[in-house]
Write an enzyme that holds these catalytic residues in place. Structure first.
Site, mmCIF file in Angstrom:
data_model
loop_
_atom_site.group_PDB
_atom_site.id
_atom_site.type_symbol
_atom_site.label_atom_id
_atom_site.label_comp_id
_atom_site.label_asym_id
_atom_site.label_seq_id
_atom_site.Cartn_x
_atom_site.Cartn_y
_atom_site.Cartn_z
ATOM 1 N N SER A 155 56.386 67.975 91.001
ATOM 2 C CA SER A 155 57.751 67.320 90.654
ATOM 3 C C SER A 155 58.906 67.843 90.725
ATOM 4 O O SER A 155 60.394 67.459 91.742
ATOM 5 C CB SER A 155 57.685 65.725 91.050
ATOM 6 O OG SER A 155 58.012 66.139 89.272
ATOM 7 N N ASP A 405 63.656 55.683 88.030
ATOM 8 C CA ASP A 405 62.929 56.966 88.304
ATOM 9 C C ASP A 405 64.639 57.695 87.406
ATOM 10 O O ASP A 405 65.263 57.736 87.664
ATOM 11 C CB ASP A 405 62.971 57.496 89.485
ATOM 12 C CG ASP A 405 62.950 59.377 89.288
ATOM 13 O OD1 ASP A 405 62.630 60.215 88.291
ATOM 14 O OD2 ASP A 405 62.700 59.134 90.487
ATOM 15 N N HIS A 408 63.899 62.421 87.790
ATOM 16 C CA HIS A 408 64.092 63.207 89.056
ATOM 17 C C HIS A 408 65.854 63.008 89.605
ATOM 18 O O HIS A 408 66.740 62.034 88.486
ATOM 19 C CB HIS A 408 63.485 63.079 90.202
ATOM 20 C CG HIS A 408 61.606 62.804 89.999
ATOM 21 N ND1 HIS A 408 61.110 62.163 89.983
ATOM 22 C CD2 HIS A 408 61.249 63.819 90.598
ATOM 23 C CE1 HIS A 408 59.572 62.166 89.393
ATOM 24 N NE2 HIS A 408 59.700 64.046 89.383
#
Length: 430
Positions: A155, A405, A408
């Site tokens: 990712s 998150d 990322h």
């Protein structure tokens, strides 16, 4: 000082007049400077903010491109080392595109999701001993003209791939060739940039090699990884790819059951399955070797870029805490010690790159580079979506459990720097 004039053989003083001109050159120069100053003053005082931003961004881009140089990464024999440096305040540096317009993963579109602080967009990476120019879409497409560029991996590879797609599509027209039919998945997509005959693809392959179980179906508990086989989809397309960017690490730290052919050779983080423990380091080395071997086959000239580990910044013991990552500025040098495991994973990538270079030879068709982002990413705890991975997370007040998150990066954001460095690697002469 005026222009040089050769000595007059007659011994007379050189003439200061300019026959044929109504005004002398010095006067013309001063008048031109005056008009330019008035124009800039008018722009600053009387023009809309959008016009000012457009003009000055192009001016700064021109200055960057004119007065900077392309230097090498570590071990390249030159002074520039993009992996070492510091983040410096640069208002507006990372405000280059609208993430909603370029269809990024919704959980990374922090501005759309309501993140109120945008200071994370006002920093740039300053390497030691050299400048790092702002991303130039024209220069990137020119460097890969007629080529297929593919980012392959987990990712974080997708985060970088979407950043690159946005940086390019903000400046040049593109055509969507293919995208996963399932909304919000983003596991495979391909864009074409017809002005330079460039194809850009992303392949979801979190172990780089063929993997079943959780990578295919999130409801399955375990990862089943075949260390001797490249990922199915990208492996089938490998012969069509000219520039390959490989990024893995996070899933290997989490663990898997590892196979060679049909034989289980060990596992990591699965003690209840009673397989031999093999850790994460040896499988990580192996998947990079398998991937590099696949893209190095044949006589086709290729550039293979290995991306180092980009650390997460979760604080505390809960990933569902609303304060899991709330820092609003980069770390300063020495402020935060990097965990040893991240250093080891970074070192493994460098080791495998050196081994691949030795195997392919300096004059071989395959060029191996390392995109070392570990330190610059580790210093940016402020650049993650946090709770703004979801839209308007505080619309109903602060909840005790709110997913964050902290791995990322927001788009636009610090991950755009990965592609600034990638551009310099691609422009570097062999």
């Amino acid at each position: 000082m005026g222009a040089y004039q050769p000595p007059d053989p007659s011994g007379k003083k050189p003439s200061s007049t300019n026959p044929g001109y109504f005004l002398s050159k010095p006067v013309c120069t001063w008048l031109a400077c005056g008009f330019l100053s008035l124009a800039l003053f008018h722009l600053l005082c009387c023009s809309p903010a959008s016009t000012q931003q457009a003009v000055f961004s192009h001016l700064l881009q021109y200055i960057n491109n004119t007065y900077s140089f392309v230097a090498s990464v570590p071990e390249g024999g030159k002074s520039c080392n993009y992996s070492e440096g510091k983040w410096v305040w640069a208002p507006g540096h990372a405000r280059r595109y609208n993430a909603t317009e370029c269809n990024v993963k919704e959980s990374h579109d922090c501005i759309r999701n309501g993140r109120p602080d945008t200071g994370y967009l006002d920093w740039r990476w300053q390497p030691e001993g050299c400048p790092l120019p702002a991303f130039d879409a024209r220069a990137f497409l020119s460097a890969v003209r007629g080529k297929h560029v593919a980012l392959i991996g987990d990712s974080m590879a997708r985060n970088q791939a979407q950043s690159l797609a946005c940086l390019l599509s903000a400046a040049f027209p593109y055509r969507l060739v293919y995208r996963d039919p399932y909304p919000h998945q983003n596991n495979f997509w391909r864009l074409a940039f017809p002005t330079h005959d460039v194809t850009l693809s992303f392949y979801w392959s979190p172990f780089l090699v063929r993997a079943t179980g959780k990578p295919v179906n999130d409801s399955i508990r375990y990862n089943y990884v075949h260390l001797d086989e490249p990922g199915d989809r990208w492996g089938a397309d490998a012969d069509t790819i000219d520039v390959v960017v490989l990024a893995a690490g996070h899933w290997l730290l989490n663990g898997a059951v590892y196979y060679n052919g049909s034989e289980v050779i060990g596992a990591h983080n699965a003690p209840e399955l009673n397989h031999t423990g093999v850790g994460y380091a040896w499988p990580l080395r192996t998947v990079y070797r398998t991937a590099v071997k696949r893209v190095s086959s044949g006589a086709q000239p290729r550039t293979v870029v290995l991306v180092t580990f980009s650390p997460a910044h979760f604080e505390g013991n809960r990933v569902d805490s609303p304060t899991a990552c709330t820092k609003m500025e980069p770390y300063k040098e020495g402020e935060k010690e990097m965990p040893w495991i991240f250093k080891e994973v970074r070192g493994i990538v460098h080791d495998e790159a050196r081994a691949a270079k030795a195997a392919n030879g300096d004059g071989g068709a395959v060029r191996i580079e390392v995109l070392d982002v570990t330190k610059l990413a580790a210093m940016r705890p402020d650049g993650h979506p946090g709770v703004y991975m979801n839209r308007d997370p505080f619309a109903h007040g602060v909840q005790d459990k709110m997913l964050s998150d902290c791995l990322h990066f927001c788009l636009p954001g610090p991950v755009d720097t990965f592609n600034e460095i990638l551009l310099q690697l691609l422009r570097k002469r062999r």
